[in-house]
Design an enzyme around this catalytic site. Structure first.
Site, PDB file in Angstrom:
ATOM      1  N   ARG A  15     -13.783  29.636  29.116  1.00 17.22           N
ATOM      2  CA  ARG A  15     -14.724  30.609  29.369  1.00 17.22           C
ATOM      3  C   ARG A  15     -15.628  30.248  30.955  1.00 17.22           C
ATOM      4  O   ARG A  15     -15.505  29.766  31.933  1.00 17.22           O
ATOM      5  CB  ARG A  15     -16.134  31.282  28.752  1.00 17.22           C
ATOM      6  N   GLU A 145     -30.177  34.098  28.080  1.00 14.80           N
ATOM      7  CA  GLU A 145     -29.832  33.418  29.886  1.00 14.80           C
ATOM      8  C   GLU A 145     -30.925  32.748  30.113  1.00 14.80           C
ATOM      9  O   GLU A 145     -32.069  33.619  30.159  1.00 14.80           O
ATOM     10  CB  GLU A 145     -29.110  34.497  30.775  1.00 14.80           C
TER      11      GLU A 145
END
Length: 519
Positions: A15, A145
């Site tokens: 990923r 994030e």
């Protein structure tokens, strides 16, 4: 650090690692890497993709999920998902996966300027997505994030997010240094604050390497008490990459006295497979897996190794499926030479050893690289029997390159005194040469090696008339070994390297140590 605990390793090569510029894994390569990570390396979890990327990615994830279902690993495959209602969740479920790593905003700036939403609105959206994931049978991990900048600039925002989510159905809260901005002191402080405030939660740390501090930051995060860390094979990842699994595992085992489930002995072989699939070469000085990291260069080091292993550390090459080498060059001393002769099973008297050492130092001064494969030839040359004992000799060759036509080669060789000649065309001059040689070997019913890799190296500071070094990796009878040669012309160097290889095979003098088993 006093308590003995096992650190969970999550690999995100497929990923985050695939976000390396120019890297794109084919579907079958992804299945292969997942198998290697889970069955060979034995990492705990694998993040395999981002939802909604493309139809091709969806098909790749389906294939990985099918393999994982069959082999009992489906709960260890994870897919990045987004706060987009049920769109990402449906994508993941339809692909056959059961774990979503939900990406929410961990900094006020991201929430305000990227989402253009208030924190309350975003928090409500995240909670709603978690509820949908539960109904769809998905396990939820949650990324904050830009958490590192959030802790720097807006801790209140981070803590309000955590206060709102700590009682939700989230298995792991994952703390990414998204832009690789943290230093070790900040990492320890911020992770400690999260763990002290929410002691019952499972925290992962996700490092990026923009300041070359990823491994150091992982060290501090674990010291602070995080339970899991994220890594990639060979440190692949966007910009400067992620924390490399090899260095992180060695750090955890050696410096922290903690354990992982990772099988160290498979790190090197898996790294080489990913190197091949990604096209990103491993630097020679990359810790644990670089070609040079278990090579002693200075003669005094080789001498110390003979005397109670004075220059060894805990990073023993055998742990990682490798072996120690002693470089042959201008810095080589008598002890280096003896170590390499021992590896080849060659015994020389003191005078012969002195002559071989002098010749290797001479070659080193001319920037030539001498390796274990070439040492028998240097020994033969020094003892004045090298040329006479070559069973295979190049008598003549002609290479033709014409605009609009395929290159051709004519070769004339002798094998134990018998002369053979053939001509062939190829896609390049060396390819044509190889095909002509193959014709000869086919007529003689002699086994031919397989070319695995071909590298041309120009010495630093070289001019237009400088030597180039051609290094060719061969496979013959399950052994992989290298030959190299120097010339102003790379094709001529490649031909010289090929002749070295053929004589090694003919004499049965393929080195016993300088090869690896292919996976």
């Amino acid at each position: 650090m006093g308590e003995a605990r096992k650190i969970e390793i999550m690999d995100t090569t497929l990923r985050d690692g695939e976000q390396t510029s120019g890297v794109s894994f084919a579907a079958q390569e992804k299945v292969s890497v997942v198998r290697l990570l889970l069955e060979e390396l034995k990492v705990d979890r694998v993040e395999i993709a981002s939802a909604r990327v493309s139809e091709g990615e969806f098909q790749s994830v389906k294939k990985m999920a099918q393999w994982a279902h069959t082999h009992g690993y489906i709960d260890r495959l994870e897919v990045l998902g987004f706060v987009d209602g049920t769109t990402s969740l449906e994508w993941i479920v339809n692909a056959g996966c059961k774990v979503v790593n939900l990406l929410c905003k961990g900094s006020l700036k991201h929430c305000t300027y990227q989402l253009c939403k208030s924190q309350q609105e975003h928090l409500a959206d995240v909670k709603n997505t978690i509820v949908h994931a539960q109904r769809m049978g998905l396990t939820v991990n949650l990324y904050l994030e830009d958490w590192s900048n959030g802790m720097r600039d807006s801790k209140e925002y981070v803590f309000r997010m955590m206060d709102g989510l700590k009682d939700e159905a989230v298995t792991r809260f994952m703390l990414p240094d998204t832009l690789g901005v943290l230093n070790p002191d900040e990492t320890h402080l911020f992770c400690s604050e999260m763990i002290a405030r929410y002691p019952k939660l499972h925290f992962d740390f996700h490092a990026h390497n923009d300041y070359d501090l990823a491994v150091a930051n992982v060290y501090e995060a674990i010291k602070a008490g995080v339970k899991g860390v994220h890594v990639t094979v060979n440190g692949l990842g966007e910009r400067a990459g992620n924390a490399p699994i090899t260095s992180v595992v060695a750090l955890i085992h050696d410096h922290m006295g903690l354990s992982t489930n990772v099988d160290e002995s498979k790190l090197y072989s898996v790294s080489k497979v990913v190197e091949s699939y990604s096209g990103v070469r491993i630097p020679n000085n990359k810790p644990v897996i670089g070609d040079n990291v278990f090579t002693q260069v200075a003669g005094v080091h080789a001498d110390g190794d003979k005397k109670k292993n004075l220059y060894f550390n805990d990073l023993m090459p055998e742990r990682f499926g490798r072996f120690r080498e002693y470089a042959l060059g201008k810095n080589a001393g008598r002890s280096n030479i003896i170590k390499n002769l021992e590896a080849l099973g060659i015994e020389l008297d003191d005078e012969a050893t002195r002559k071989v050492t002098a010749r290797i130092i001479e070659l080193g001064d001319r920037k030539e690289i001498v390796n274990l494969d070439e040492l028998p030839y240097i020994v033969s040359d020094v003892l004045k029997n090298g040329v006479e004992n070559q069973d295979i000799k190049m008598l003549n060759y002609s290479l033709t390159l014409t605009d609009g036509l395929r290159p051709t080669a004519t070769v004339k060789i002798s094998i134990k005194g018998e002369i053979y000649q053939e001509t062939a065309a190829g896609d390049g001059q060396y390819h044509a040469f190889s095909k002509a040689m193959y014709k000869i070997y086919k007529k003689l019913d002699k086994p031919a090696p397989e070319l695995i890799d071909y590298v041309v190296v120009i010495p630093p500071g070289g001019k237009t008339n400088a030597y180039v070094q051609t290094v060719i990796t061969w496979k013959f009878q399950d052994k992989v070994f290298k030959t190299r040669a120097l010339d102003i012309d790379q094709t001529v160097a490649a031909i010289k390297a090929t002749m070295k290889m053929l004589n090694m095979i003919e004499s049965g003098n393929i080195p016993n140590m300088n090869y690896m088993r292919l996976p």
